[in-house]
Design a protein around this motif. Structure first.
Motif, PDB file in Angstrom:
ATOM      1  N   ARG A 390       0.837  -1.214   0.000  1.00  0.00           N
ATOM      2  CA  ARG A 390       0.000   0.000   0.000  1.00  0.00           C
ATOM      3  C   ARG A 390       0.866   1.256   0.000  1.00  0.00           C
ATOM      4  NH1 ARG A 390      -3.413  -3.202   3.384  1.00  0.00           N
ATOM      5  NH2 ARG A 390      -2.371  -2.435   5.274  1.00  0.00           N
ATOM      6  N   ALA A 391       1.915   1.258   0.824  1.00  0.00           N
ATOM      7  CA  ALA A 391       2.802   2.424   0.884  1.00  0.00           C
ATOM      8  C   ALA A 391       3.522   2.628  -0.438  1.00  0.00           C
ATOM      9  CB  ALA A 391       3.808   2.249   2.015  1.00  0.00           C
ATOM     10  N   SER A 392       3.945   1.547  -1.052  1.00  0.00           N
ATOM     11  CA  SER A 392       4.643   1.624  -2.331  1.00  0.00           C
ATOM     12  C   SER A 392       3.735   2.189  -3.422  1.00  0.00           C
ATOM     13  CB  SER A 392       5.140   0.233  -2.726  1.00  0.00           C
ATOM     14  OG  SER A 392       5.689   0.239  -4.014  1.00  0.00           O
ATOM     15  N   ASN A 393       2.502   1.702  -3.485  1.00  0.00           N
ATOM     16  CA  ASN A 393       1.584   2.157  -4.517  1.00  0.00           C
ATOM     17  C   ASN A 393       1.179   3.612  -4.314  1.00  0.00           C
ATOM     18  OD1 ASN A 393       1.861  -0.442  -5.348  1.00  0.00           O
ATOM     19  ND2 ASN A 393      -0.308  -0.972  -5.295  1.00  0.00           N
ATOM     20  N   LEU A 394       1.020   4.031  -3.062  1.00  0.00           N
ATOM     21  CA  LEU A 394       0.738   5.439  -2.781  1.00  0.00           C
ATOM     22  C   LEU A 394       1.925   6.308  -3.210  1.00  0.00           C
ATOM     23  CD1 LEU A 394      -0.940   7.726  -1.577  1.00  0.00           C
ATOM     24  CD2 LEU A 394      -0.007   7.128   0.682  1.00  0.00           C
ATOM     25  N   CYS A 395       3.119   5.827  -2.953  1.00  0.00           N
ATOM     26  CA  CYS A 395       4.329   6.535  -3.368  1.00  0.00           C
ATOM     27  C   CYS A 395       4.345   6.723  -4.888  1.00  0.00           C
ATOM     28  CB  CYS A 395       5.559   5.765  -2.904  1.00  0.00           C
ATOM     29  SG  CYS A 395       7.121   6.305  -3.598  1.00  0.00           S
ATOM     30  N   LEU A 396       3.946   5.691  -5.637  1.00  0.00           N
ATOM     31  CA  LEU A 396       3.916   5.791  -7.097  1.00  0.00           C
ATOM     32  C   LEU A 396       2.877   6.806  -7.568  1.00  0.00           C
ATOM     33  CD1 LEU A 396       4.274   2.017  -8.084  1.00  0.00           C
ATOM     34  CD2 LEU A 396       5.967   3.831  -8.408  1.00  0.00           C
ATOM     35  N   VAL A 397       1.726   6.806  -6.922  1.00  0.00           N
ATOM     36  CA  VAL A 397       0.686   7.784  -7.275  1.00  0.00           C
ATOM     37  C   VAL A 397       1.220   9.203  -7.119  1.00  0.00           C
ATOM     38  CG1 VAL A 397      -1.532   8.752  -6.548  1.00  0.00           C
ATOM     39  CG2 VAL A 397      -1.271   6.270  -6.803  1.00  0.00           C
ATOM     40  N   ARG A 398       1.906   9.453  -6.016  1.00  0.00           N
ATOM     41  CA  ARG A 398       2.450  10.791  -5.776  1.00  0.00           C
ATOM     42  C   ARG A 398       3.595  11.105  -6.733  1.00  0.00           C
ATOM     43  NH1 ARG A 398       2.166  10.102   0.813  1.00  0.00           N
ATOM     44  NH2 ARG A 398       0.039  10.913   1.064  1.00  0.00           N
ATOM     45  N   ALA A 399       4.389  10.089  -7.071  1.00  0.00           N
ATOM     46  CA  ALA A 399       5.523  10.317  -7.962  1.00  0.00           C
ATOM     47  C   ALA A 399       5.089  10.747  -9.353  1.00  0.00           C
ATOM     48  CB  ALA A 399       6.371   9.050  -8.046  1.00  0.00           C
ATOM     49  N   PHE A 400       3.937  10.254  -9.817  1.00  0.00           N
ATOM     50  CA  PHE A 400       3.475  10.582 -11.169  1.00  0.00           C
ATOM     51  C   PHE A 400       2.423  11.692 -11.182  1.00  0.00           C
ATOM     52  CE2 PHE A 400       5.331   6.406 -11.864  1.00  0.00           C
ATOM     53  CZ  PHE A 400       5.998   6.591 -13.066  1.00  0.00           C
TER      54      PHE A 400
END
Length: 654
Positions: A390-400
């Motif tokens: 979950r933390a990884s996927n949230l990080c990706l959302v913010r990165a893009f």
């Protein structure tokens, strides 16, 4: 760039840089492939192959006095290749910017491999001991079948889409010559699995309506294909223990049964007999291994666990997830302004040598596979692993986030990326795949954005008598290039491969949605299948036809009767990851299960030797001749510990 740096910082706080999620306690068990001398410890994930052990041990082979070992550790861009314990540094030197194929070693110690480029001319090259000795233009799809001290035998696709088996002789100094001799012209026949035994080529061929499909014995001195020795669309070469072989010759399995049994058979054997023990899960995404191979295999394993409850599939899925998370860029010092720590960057798509790119589509494929598989595993997915995903996927959302165009309501490809389409609107398979990542976020804004992307996508569809159509690029991409609506009509429609990627998550995003849209996809699928196994490249029937375009992956979420029927037999690319996912997705555990396996020994004729029958998937898992699942180790060769010289890959000889 600012949003990427913020995402980086937040991810670093949420997940420790070197964390690897722990797995829950499970009953220890072993997957054994007796005929291949391979064993997998399902608790630790360690694979033992021909007396060598490692987490991601891909190859252990011997030619004369030379032993070739190919392995990886978590996050490796390229494999570690050793010959008699000596690391072959030239393989590392030629890797990184192109995709490497299988390696072969001859009895004189010479080593060859194929290298395929995804940029420039997109050529494929044959390298021998670090030197380019031959190359093919894009579309030739060469396959290295055998390498000896005398020659290299390579299967090649010709300009007329026919296949040839060509022999490239070696000169007296050992170098492979540039000119080849055609041994077999397959004409209209599509070769499947091939085996070379002396001067005989054993071939599994699909020869269309003009000839019978089955197993052929071809004399390499004449190249005459002749008639099949065994006629069956399901005939496949089999690797079984010596106890199950009663005569010399090639062992061929012919399978029959109910739809559910056949789909389970092809899914299970494809996953367990190929890349056994998930040995590619250590790879980074430098060559796309995580996004285009492991993501599909992981979802296939998780789906089979969801359908069966067998912890065999859960254990392999958990190993895959653990190693995929361990391969993230942040855990290997590869994070940067355009490569978030929570991502998996690639090196084969950049315009500059070894340039790392975190492309949205690759991140979405991996992120969606991790999230959906954790859900399917239920309580077996550790809480710590679920939190990390979950933390990884949230990080990706913010990165893009900085790449989202509020006006168009869709994403652009980062202008900072060294990619040939940098700054342009992203293709639809990127958009829809990433929309699925957005849809899983806890905030309403992300979920609304996902819905907006899906609406924009569906609004661009066209409909004809064969169902729905869309293009690879959004309309905004064409408009920005100055194309008017009449010019847009001349642009290609989407191809079947990228459409399968889009459909992989579209079905979830449309859950409870429009039956009309689902019908449009199913009608399009049946239209494509009307061409047989040589399906066209594009959704509207345009472009070249070939088995490489046969629908797989996400098309299985919109399966029709024709699609289910096709997947009751080996389809083109039977062992490819997206095809295995289709087989797993189609398996219905509540449906009738009857499976029959006939083993034939083929020499100059084929003789039926044994027959096995199974009335459930459980009986197949516990009593088939290909693999065994046991609570204790057995059937795999063991030897005393010994050190491997220059063993930088940390392989252990038990």
């Amino acid at each position: 760039m600012k949003s990427r740096l913020i995402a980086l910082a937040l991810f670093a706080v949420t997940v420790a840089p070197c964390s690897v999620a722990a797995e829950p306690a499970r009953k220890p068990g072993y997957l054994i492939l007796p005929a291949q001398d391979v064993g997998v410890d399902l608790k630790s994930g360690v694979v033992t192959r021909r007396k060598v052990s490692g987490q991601c041990l891909e190859t252990v082979s011997k030619a004369g006095p030379f032993r070739l070992i190919v392995s990886r550790e978590a996050g490796d861009d390229v494999p570690v290749v050793t010959v008699n314990g000596i690391r072959q540094n030239w393989v590392t030197d030629v890797a990184g910017s192109a995709r490497l194929g299988a390696l072969r070693i001859a009895r004189d110690g010479s080593l060859v491999l194929l290298r395929t480029w995804k940029t420039g001319e997109k050529q494929t090259e044959l390298l021998q001991d670090g030197r380019i000795v031959h190359q093919w233009k894009r579309g030739s799809s060469p396959k290295l079948l055998k390498f000896t001290e005398d020659a290299a035998l390579i299967l090649e696709s010709q300009s007329d889409h026919s296949w040839h088996l060509n022999l490239y002789p070696r000169r007296p100094d050992g170098q492979i010559e540039a000119q080849s001799k055609t041994l077999v012209d397959f004409g209209n026949c599509q070769p499947g699995r091939l085996r070379i035994a002396g001067n005989v080529l054993w071939a599994q061929l699909d020869c269309g309506k003009g000839r019978q499909n089955g197993v052929y014995r071809i004399n390499l001195e004449t190249g005459d294909i002749g008639d099949p020795l065994l006629v069956s669309p399901t005939a496949e070469f089999a690797v079984v223990p010596k106890a199950d072989r009663t005569a010399n010759g090639q062992t061929v399995a012919v399978v029959s049964g109910t739809p559910a049994a056949l789909q389970f058979y092809y899914a299970a054997t494809g996953l367990l007999l190929s890349q056994s023990g998930e040995v590619r899960a250590c790879a980074s995404d430098a060559e796309g291994s995580q996004s285009w191979n492991q993501s599909y295999r992981l979802q296939s394993l998780a789906t089979l666990f969801e359908r069966t409850g067998s912890e065999l599939f859960a254990a392999l899925a958990l190993k895959s997830m653990r190693l995929t998370l361990a391969a993230q860029d942040g855990k290997h010092g590869r994070a940067g302004p355009s490569t978030p720590a929570c991502g998996w960057s690639s090196t084969i798509y950049g315009q500059n040598p070894r340039e790392r790119l975190s492309l949205m589509i690759n991140q979405a494929m991996i992120a969606n596979a991790l999230a959906s598989s954790c859900r399917k595993l239920g309580p077996l997915c550790p809480h710590s692993m679920a939190q990390e995903i979950r933390a990884s996927n949230l990080c990706l959302v913010r990165a893009f986030d900085a790449d989202f165009d509020e006006t168009a309501g869709i994403y652009r490809i980062s202008s900072e990326a060294g990619f040939r389409f940098a700054g342009h609107y992203a293709p639809w398979n990127w958009q829809i795949s990433f929309a699925a990542v957005l849809a899983e976020q806890p905030d309403a804004a992300s979920r609304q954005r996902a819905q907006q992307i899906v609406r924009t996508f569906l609004n661009e569809w066209q409909v004809d008598e064969n169902g729905g159509l869309w293009r690879y690029w959004p309309h905004a991409y064409y408009s920005e290039k100055g194309m008017t609506p009449p010019l847009l009509e001349d642009q290609r429609f989407e191809d079947t491969g990228h459409a399968g990627i889009t459909l992989l998550t579209l079905s979830d995003l449309m859950a409870g949605g429009s039956p009309e849209t689902e019908d449009l996809v199913r009608r399009r699928l049946d239209y494509l299948l009307s061409f047989g196994t040589e399906t066209p490249r594009d959704l509207n029937g345009d472009g070249p036809q070939g088995d490489r375009w046969f629908p797989a992956g996400g098309w299985s979420h919109f399966a029709t009767g024709k699609f289910r029927e096709a997947y009751q037999a080996p389809v083109p690319g039977r062992f490819s990851a997206d095809t295995l996912y289709a087989y797993a997705s189609l398996f219905d555990p509540s449906a009738e299960f009857r499976l029959s396996l006939e083993f034939h020994t083929c020499t100059t004729t084929c003789v039926l030797e044994k027959r096995h029958a199974y009335s459930s998937w459980q009986s197949f898992l516990s009593g088939n001749p290909f693999f065994q699942v046991s609570a204790t180790k057995f059937g795999v060769s063991r030897e005393r510990n010994r050190e491997v010289h220059n063993n930088q890959s940390k392989i252990h000889n038990p």
